[in-house]
Scaffold this active site. Structure first.
Site, PDB file in Angstrom:
ATOM      1  N   ALA A 102       0.849  -1.208   0.000  1.00 41.49           N
ATOM      2  CA  ALA A 102       0.000   0.000   0.000  1.00 41.49           C
ATOM      3  C   ALA A 102       0.876   1.247   0.000  1.00 41.49           C
ATOM      4  O   ALA A 102       0.474   2.311   0.467  1.00 41.49           O
ATOM      5  CB  ALA A 102      -0.918  -0.018   1.217  1.00 41.49           C
ATOM      6  N   ARG A 134      17.842  -0.717 -10.515  1.00 45.07           N
ATOM      7  CA  ARG A 134      16.738  -1.576 -10.066  1.00 45.07           C
ATOM      8  C   ARG A 134      17.272  -2.952  -9.644  1.00 45.07           C
ATOM      9  O   ARG A 134      16.751  -3.584  -8.729  1.00 45.07           O
ATOM     10  CB  ARG A 134      15.723  -1.753 -11.196  1.00 45.07           C
ATOM     11  CG  ARG A 134      15.021  -0.466 -11.628  1.00 45.07           C
ATOM     12  CD  ARG A 134      14.098  -0.766 -12.796  1.00 45.07           C
ATOM     13  NE  ARG A 134      13.368   0.377 -13.307  1.00 45.07           N
ATOM     14  CZ  ARG A 134      13.831   1.216 -14.226  1.00 45.07           C
ATOM     15  NH1 ARG A 134      15.050   1.056 -14.719  1.00 45.07           N
ATOM     16  NH2 ARG A 134      13.086   2.214 -14.655  1.00 45.07           N
ATOM     17  N   ASN A 179      13.932  -7.787  -2.432  1.00 46.05           N
ATOM     18  CA  ASN A 179      12.632  -7.957  -3.087  1.00 46.05           C
ATOM     19  C   ASN A 179      12.333  -9.397  -3.529  1.00 46.05           C
ATOM     20  O   ASN A 179      11.169  -9.801  -3.568  1.00 46.05           O
ATOM     21  CB  ASN A 179      12.497  -6.987  -4.262  1.00 46.05           C
ATOM     22  CG  ASN A 179      12.290  -5.555  -3.761  1.00 46.05           C
ATOM     23  OD1 ASN A 179      12.177  -5.329  -2.553  1.00 46.05           O
ATOM     24  ND2 ASN A 179      12.246  -4.599  -4.670  1.00 46.05           N
ATOM     25  N   ASP A 198       7.140   2.388 -19.636  1.00 42.38           N
ATOM     26  CA  ASP A 198       8.252   2.880 -20.459  1.00 42.38           C
ATOM     27  C   ASP A 198       7.737   3.480 -21.769  1.00 42.38           C
ATOM     28  O   ASP A 198       8.268   4.479 -22.260  1.00 42.38           O
ATOM     29  CB  ASP A 198       9.242   1.734 -20.742  1.00 42.38           C
ATOM     30  CG  ASP A 198       9.765   1.110 -19.462  1.00 42.38           C
ATOM     31  OD1 ASP A 198       9.817   1.829 -18.450  1.00 42.38           O
ATOM     32  OD2 ASP A 198      10.102  -0.094 -19.465  1.00 42.38           O
ATOM     33  N   ARG A 247       6.422   6.911 -21.156  1.00 42.38           N
ATOM     34  CA  ARG A 247       7.528   7.866 -21.028  1.00 42.38           C
ATOM     35  C   ARG A 247       8.146   8.179 -22.400  1.00 42.38           C
ATOM     36  O   ARG A 247       8.567   9.303 -22.663  1.00 42.38           O
ATOM     37  CB  ARG A 247       8.585   7.301 -20.076  1.00 42.38           C
ATOM     38  CG  ARG A 247       8.092   7.304 -18.637  1.00 42.38           C
ATOM     39  CD  ARG A 247       9.139   6.764 -17.691  1.00 42.38           C
ATOM     40  NE  ARG A 247       8.678   6.857 -16.319  1.00 42.38           N
ATOM     41  CZ  ARG A 247       9.047   6.026 -15.349  1.00 42.38           C
ATOM     42  NH1 ARG A 247       9.899   5.041 -15.611  1.00 42.38           N
ATOM     43  NH2 ARG A 247       8.595   6.188 -14.123  1.00 42.38           N
ATOM     44  N   HIS A 302      13.100  -4.054 -18.405  1.00 42.17           N
ATOM     45  CA  HIS A 302      12.752  -2.807 -17.697  1.00 42.17           C
ATOM     46  C   HIS A 302      13.956  -2.387 -16.845  1.00 42.17           C
ATOM     47  O   HIS A 302      13.965  -2.557 -15.631  1.00 42.17           O
ATOM     48  CB  HIS A 302      11.498  -3.037 -16.846  1.00 42.17           C
ATOM     49  CG  HIS A 302      11.029  -1.833 -16.108  1.00 42.17           C
ATOM     50  ND1 HIS A 302      10.612  -0.680 -16.728  1.00 42.17           N
ATOM     51  CD2 HIS A 302      10.911  -1.592 -14.772  1.00 42.17           C
ATOM     52  CE1 HIS A 302      10.268   0.209 -15.823  1.00 42.17           C
ATOM     53  NE2 HIS A 302      10.445  -0.315 -14.631  1.00 42.17           N
TER      54      HIS A 302
HETATM   55  N1  LIG Z   1       7.718  -2.226 -12.714  1.00 44.48           N
HETATM   56  C1  LIG Z   1       7.659  -0.902 -12.699  1.00 44.48           C
HETATM   57  O1  LIG Z   1       7.470  -0.266 -13.736  1.00 44.48           O
HETATM   58  C2  LIG Z   1       7.817  -0.156 -11.416  1.00 44.48           C
HETATM   59  C3  LIG Z   1       8.231  -0.817 -10.294  1.00 44.48           C
HETATM   60  N2  LIG Z   1       8.368  -0.165  -9.096  1.00 44.48           N
HETATM   61  C4  LIG Z   1       8.758  -0.975  -7.953  1.00 44.48           C
HETATM   62  O2  LIG Z   1       7.606  -1.157  -7.119  1.00 44.48           O
HETATM   63  C5  LIG Z   1       8.016  -1.401  -5.791  1.00 44.48           C
HETATM   64  C6  LIG Z   1       7.225  -0.525  -4.828  1.00 44.48           C
HETATM   65  O3  LIG Z   1       7.597   0.826  -4.975  1.00 44.48           O
HETATM   66  P1  LIG Z   1       6.933   1.947  -4.032  1.00 44.48           P
HETATM   67  O4  LIG Z   1       5.478   1.736  -3.949  1.00 44.48           O
HETATM   68  O5  LIG Z   1       7.455   3.246  -4.483  1.00 44.48           O
HETATM   69  O6  LIG Z   1       7.589   1.570  -2.615  1.00 44.48           O
HETATM   70  P2  LIG Z   1       7.007   1.914  -1.165  1.00 44.48           P
HETATM   71  O7  LIG Z   1       8.121   1.735  -0.199  1.00 44.48           O
HETATM   72  O8  LIG Z   1       6.288   3.219  -1.195  1.00 44.48           O
HETATM   73  O9  LIG Z   1       5.908   0.781  -0.927  1.00 44.48           O
HETATM   74  C7  LIG Z   1       6.220  -0.559  -0.780  1.00 44.48           C
HETATM   75  C8  LIG Z   1       5.269  -1.150   0.247  1.00 44.48           C
HETATM   76  O10 LIG Z   1       5.489  -2.560   0.301  1.00 44.48           O
HETATM   77  C9  LIG Z   1       5.229  -2.957   1.647  1.00 44.48           C
HETATM   78  N3  LIG Z   1       5.790  -4.269   1.894  1.00 44.48           N
HETATM   79  C10 LIG Z   1       7.076  -4.615   2.056  1.00 44.48           C
HETATM   80  N4  LIG Z   1       7.182  -5.942   2.287  1.00 44.48           N
HETATM   81  C11 LIG Z   1       5.919  -6.439   2.244  1.00 44.48           C
HETATM   82  C12 LIG Z   1       5.372  -7.737   2.397  1.00 44.48           C
HETATM   83  N5  LIG Z   1       6.127  -8.809   2.620  1.00 44.48           N
HETATM   84  N6  LIG Z   1       4.042  -7.866   2.303  1.00 44.48           N
HETATM   85  C13 LIG Z   1       3.242  -6.807   2.071  1.00 44.48           C
HETATM   86  N7  LIG Z   1       3.708  -5.550   1.930  1.00 44.48           N
HETATM   87  C14 LIG Z   1       5.034  -5.372   2.012  1.00 44.48           C
HETATM   88  C15 LIG Z   1       5.869  -1.836   2.467  1.00 44.48           C
HETATM   89  O11 LIG Z   1       5.393  -1.824   3.806  1.00 44.48           O
HETATM   90  C16 LIG Z   1       5.488  -0.607   1.663  1.00 44.48           C
HETATM   91  O12 LIG Z   1       4.291  -0.027   2.144  1.00 44.48           O
HETATM   92  C17 LIG Z   1       9.541  -1.171  -5.774  1.00 44.48           C
HETATM   93  O13 LIG Z   1      10.217  -2.400  -5.850  1.00 44.48           O
HETATM   94  C18 LIG Z   1       9.776  -0.344  -7.030  1.00 44.48           C
HETATM   95  O14 LIG Z   1      11.083  -0.469  -7.518  1.00 44.48           O
HETATM   96  C19 LIG Z   1       8.097   1.163  -8.986  1.00 44.48           C
HETATM   97  C20 LIG Z   1       7.695   1.876 -10.086  1.00 44.48           C
HETATM   98  C21 LIG Z   1       7.534   1.278 -11.387  1.00 44.48           C
HETATM   99  O1  LIG Z   2      12.873   3.596 -11.546  1.00 44.18           O
HETATM  100  C1  LIG Z   2      12.504   2.790 -10.675  1.00 44.18           C
HETATM  101  O2  LIG Z   2      13.268   2.238  -9.872  1.00 44.18           O
HETATM  102  C2  LIG Z   2      11.057   2.453 -10.592  1.00 44.18           C
HETATM  103  C3  LIG Z   2      10.616   2.018 -11.920  1.00 44.18           C
HETATM  104  O3  LIG Z   2      10.779   0.892 -12.303  1.00 44.18           O
HETATM  105  C4  LIG Z   2      10.218   3.074 -12.842  1.00 44.18           C
HETATM  106  O4  LIG Z   2       9.747   4.155 -12.431  1.00 44.18           O
HETATM  107  O5  LIG Z   2      10.372   2.840 -14.051  1.00 44.18           O
END
Ligand SMILES: NC(=O)C1=CN([C@@H]2O[C@H](COP(=O)(O)OP(=O)(O)OC[C@H]3O[C@@H](n4cnc5c(N)ncnc54)[C@H](O)[C@@H]3O)[C@@H](O)[C@H]2O)C=CC1
Ligand SMILES: O=C([O-])CC(=O)C(=O)O
Length: 308
Positions: A8, A88, A95, A148, A151, A175
């Protein structure tokens, strides 16, 4: 239609918000490990319902997977985000463990789910889900290319001083900061190739800006982005929930497509009620093929760090 979003945090909450605003799901369950956090985010979001005019019921849960039971679509955003200067790939140590436990808990309670993996390094986390869950391959999807590509379109519009709605384009490949393959040769403005409007040098700049899109935002924000990531996930969820048969580049397990095997990487797919309904094999230029192979090498290197 029940959708569960694990994590969340910034991306999970943004994703839940966009799903609710689009008003196609009856229920969104937000689950987080941090006590009370998902409950708080859900309450705050529900207080937007009368303001933004949606009827989706958002519930917050602290780590109780029984409340996610029988979800149609589950999204994993749990895990740590990167800080400025990090890649990443450096997030894998923390993770991978989170994605492994979360995905198996989700499957236990929602055996028919379509799973969308967002946590980074996303292609490797999607591969981990494929290797550890007993699920059909079309029901596990990695989200990266949709973001992507958004963007890429933003950067093309900026370069051409054109409205973004005039632009079409797609990014395939891994990614990652170096692995993305923006398909500049196929991008268009109102069906005219963008190379008619931009010099080779300017297009190269667009490509580079697109590839480091996430890193650029991380440097500005101190943590990674969430609005466009949440919007991109909500687009995938809507395409599946509403059986739209829309095409997005997504990370999917390849079995010979694009000359690649035993890897999850971004390629165009059709999304509908069964998840990935088709992998679309599009012709690539020799340069794009070479970039795709190099990108796959990078993803394989990160996959090699998994304890499978
Ligand atoms: N694939 C993509 O395009 C993107 C991927 N991401 C990735 O998404 C992930 C989340 O990013 P944010 O939301 O900014 O981080 P954030 O730190 O704001 O939120 C992550 C949440 O995960 C929760 N969490 C951690 N371990 C957990 C578990 N075992 N069970 C349930 N909840 C748990 C945390 O308490 C936290 O609230 C990161 O790994 C980030 O790199 C972010 C943006 C784009
Ligand atoms: O940049 C990061 O680490 C998060 C992500 O994957 C994105 O925003 O594309």
């Amino acid at each position: 239609m029940k959708v569960t979003v694990v994590g969340a945090g910034a991306v999970g909450a943004s994703c839940a918000e966009y799903i609710a605003i689009k008003n196609f799901a009856s229920e969104v369950v937000l689950l987080d490990i941090k006590e009370g956090y998902a409950e708080g985010k859900a309450m705050d979001l529900m207080q937007c319902a009368s303001l933004n005019g949606f009827d989706t019921k958002i519930t917050g849960i602290t780590n109780d997977y029984s409340k996610t039971a029988n979800s149609d679509i589950c999204v994993i955003t749990s895990g740590i985000p990167r800080k400025p200067g990090m890649t990443r790939e450096e997030l894998i140590g923390i993770n991978a463990g989170i994605v492994k436990t979360v995905s198996s808990s989700l499957l236990e309670h929602s055996p028919n789910m379509v799973l969308i993996v967002v946590s980074n390094p996303m292609d490797t986390m999607t591969y981990l889900a494929h290797k550890t869950l007993d699920m059909p391959k079309n029901r596990i999807i990695g989200m990266g290319g949709a973001l992507d590509s958004a963007r890429f379109k933003y950067r093309l519009a900026e370069a051409m001083e054109a409205p973004i709605s005039d632009i079409d384009g797609m990014v395939i490949g891994g990614h990652s900061d170096t692995g993305m393959v923006p398909l500049t040769s196929q991008a268009t403005r109102n069906s005219i190739k963008v190379s008619e409007f931009l010099s080779e040098d300017r297009l190269e700049q667009v490509t580079e800006d697109t590839k480091v899109g996430g890193a650029t935002l991380t440097k500005l924000l101190g943590t990674s982005a969430w609005y466009a990531p949440g919007a991109a996930v909500s687009g995938l969820v809507q395409a599946i929930a509403c059986d739209q048969k829309k095409m997005f580049p997504c990370s999917t397990f390849l079995d010979g497509e694009y000359g690649l095997n035993d890897i999850c990487i971004g390629v165009p797919v059709i999304l509908g009620k069964n998840g990935i309904e088709k992998i679309v094999d599009i012709p690539l230029s020799d340069a794009e093929k070479a970039h795709m192979l190099a990108s796959a090498e990078g993803v394989r290197k990160t996959n090699g760090l998994l304890d499978l």
